[in-house]
Scaffold this active site. Structure first.
Site, PDB file in Angstrom:
ATOM      1  N   MET C   1      -2.803  -1.804  -8.693  1.00  0.00           N
ATOM      2  CA  MET C   1      -1.984  -0.878  -7.903  1.00  0.00           C
ATOM      3  C   MET C   1      -2.565   0.520  -7.816  1.00  0.00           C
ATOM      4  SD  MET C   1      -0.253  -1.567 -11.101  1.00  0.00           S
ATOM      5  CE  MET C   1      -1.850  -1.576 -11.893  1.00  0.00           C
ATOM      6  N   PRO C   2      -3.865   0.651  -7.730  1.00  0.00           N
ATOM      7  CA  PRO C   2      -4.406   2.029  -7.628  1.00  0.00           C
ATOM      8  C   PRO C   2      -3.989   2.697  -6.313  1.00  0.00           C
ATOM      9  CG  PRO C   2      -6.124   0.469  -8.225  1.00  0.00           C
ATOM     10  CD  PRO C   2      -4.948  -0.345  -7.768  1.00  0.00           C
ATOM     11  N   TYR C   3      -4.126   4.012  -6.333  1.00  0.00           N
ATOM     12  CA  TYR C   3      -3.884   4.822  -5.137  1.00  0.00           C
ATOM     13  C   TYR C   3      -5.107   5.714  -4.950  1.00  0.00           C
ATOM     14  CZ  TYR C   3      -2.170   8.630  -2.237  1.00  0.00           C
ATOM     15  OH  TYR C   3      -2.045   9.563  -1.248  1.00  0.00           O
ATOM     16  N   VAL C  41      -3.614   1.027  -2.529  1.00  0.00           N
ATOM     17  CA  VAL C  41      -3.303   1.845  -1.361  1.00  0.00           C
ATOM     18  C   VAL C  41      -4.419   2.874  -1.168  1.00  0.00           C
ATOM     19  CG1 VAL C  41      -1.682   3.543  -0.404  1.00  0.00           C
ATOM     20  CG2 VAL C  41      -0.824   1.569  -1.688  1.00  0.00           C
TER      21      VAL C  41
END
Lengths: 67, 67, 67, 67, 67, 67
Positions: C1-3, C41
């Site tokens: 779930m990195p941004y 994302v």
């Protein structure tokens, strides 16, 4: 797929409070814009009071001055 | 002169892995847009799992639930 | 779930180039940290050259000066 | 009501130095744009040298190499 | 004095919807952490669908593919 | 190599004013922390008044109400 970044001062927010911010911010995007919660990301960042300023002075100084 | 901010959960990324993110993100900007690597900045931020949410719940809770 | 947030100057990046940034940054997180691409994302922000500074002057001025 | 975010490497900035950044950034917005200091927020974030890259390599590596 | 940054795709959010995001995010910080709404800042940023990626592809492409 | 992000409302800041923000923020980092201006990045982002909230309401509404 919204991304929400919440910056607060580091003053003892608990895991339960941070979970409430995550849940509440996600629900807000669902309620207002119909966004998909499964891809809504919320990141809470806790900032030392020395590092946060408002009115030209740090929160540390404001707390000491009773402001 | 691009600026890249990579936010990940704090779960033991090593200095070598973070160096690989810095190198890779910089190279990506060179390859795709011909940017100058000398002024390309990459900042990696590691976020506690209690402070990162997706799907309305924290990563801490998701990890415990096996999600 | 990195941004991942990529800020570049607004100087005509095409949709294909931005797609390449999205694809490349996502793959980088998969390759280096084994992240799940489905929840990675990437947000590209294009900034006017008047609004981006390095070395104390705007990119607009630097471009005019041939720097 | 501006918001200013200053990211620096974590290399021993003192509380007094961070207070000077807060005061100076707030005053800058007052001087240049006539903004109200009472609602001007400044957040200073200190980033580990392993996590900050320029020129494709981390500040840790650059410091070791004398760059 | 929290700061909340909400990034969404630019797909026609109305002023009323953005007002609802501002009101709701502010109230969330009041309810969960007892923050002062008078100094709570909320910034909504709308990002072109070409510039937002998830799963390695842009929202533009995902919309066209019906994902 | 600091990175400074200044967010203001979009209300007609001129190129000269934005240049003054860039110059002033860069000089602040030089003066306070001895940073190298050549690698100091300043990014100014202008946000629509509908998209900026304080006190739970947008700047558009506050301006109309004379606040």
């Amino acid at each position: 797929m919204p991304y929400v970044n919440i910056k607060i001062t580091r003053e003892g927010a608990t895991a339960a409070q941070k979970a409430a911010l995550i849940k509440g911010a996600t629900q807000l995007l669902v309620d207002v814009l119909g966004k998909n919660p499964a891809t809504t990301v919320v990141v809470v960042e806790e900032i030392e009071t020395d590092n946060w300023g408002i009115g030209g002075e740090s929160i540390t100084v404001r707390r000491q001055a009773g402001r």
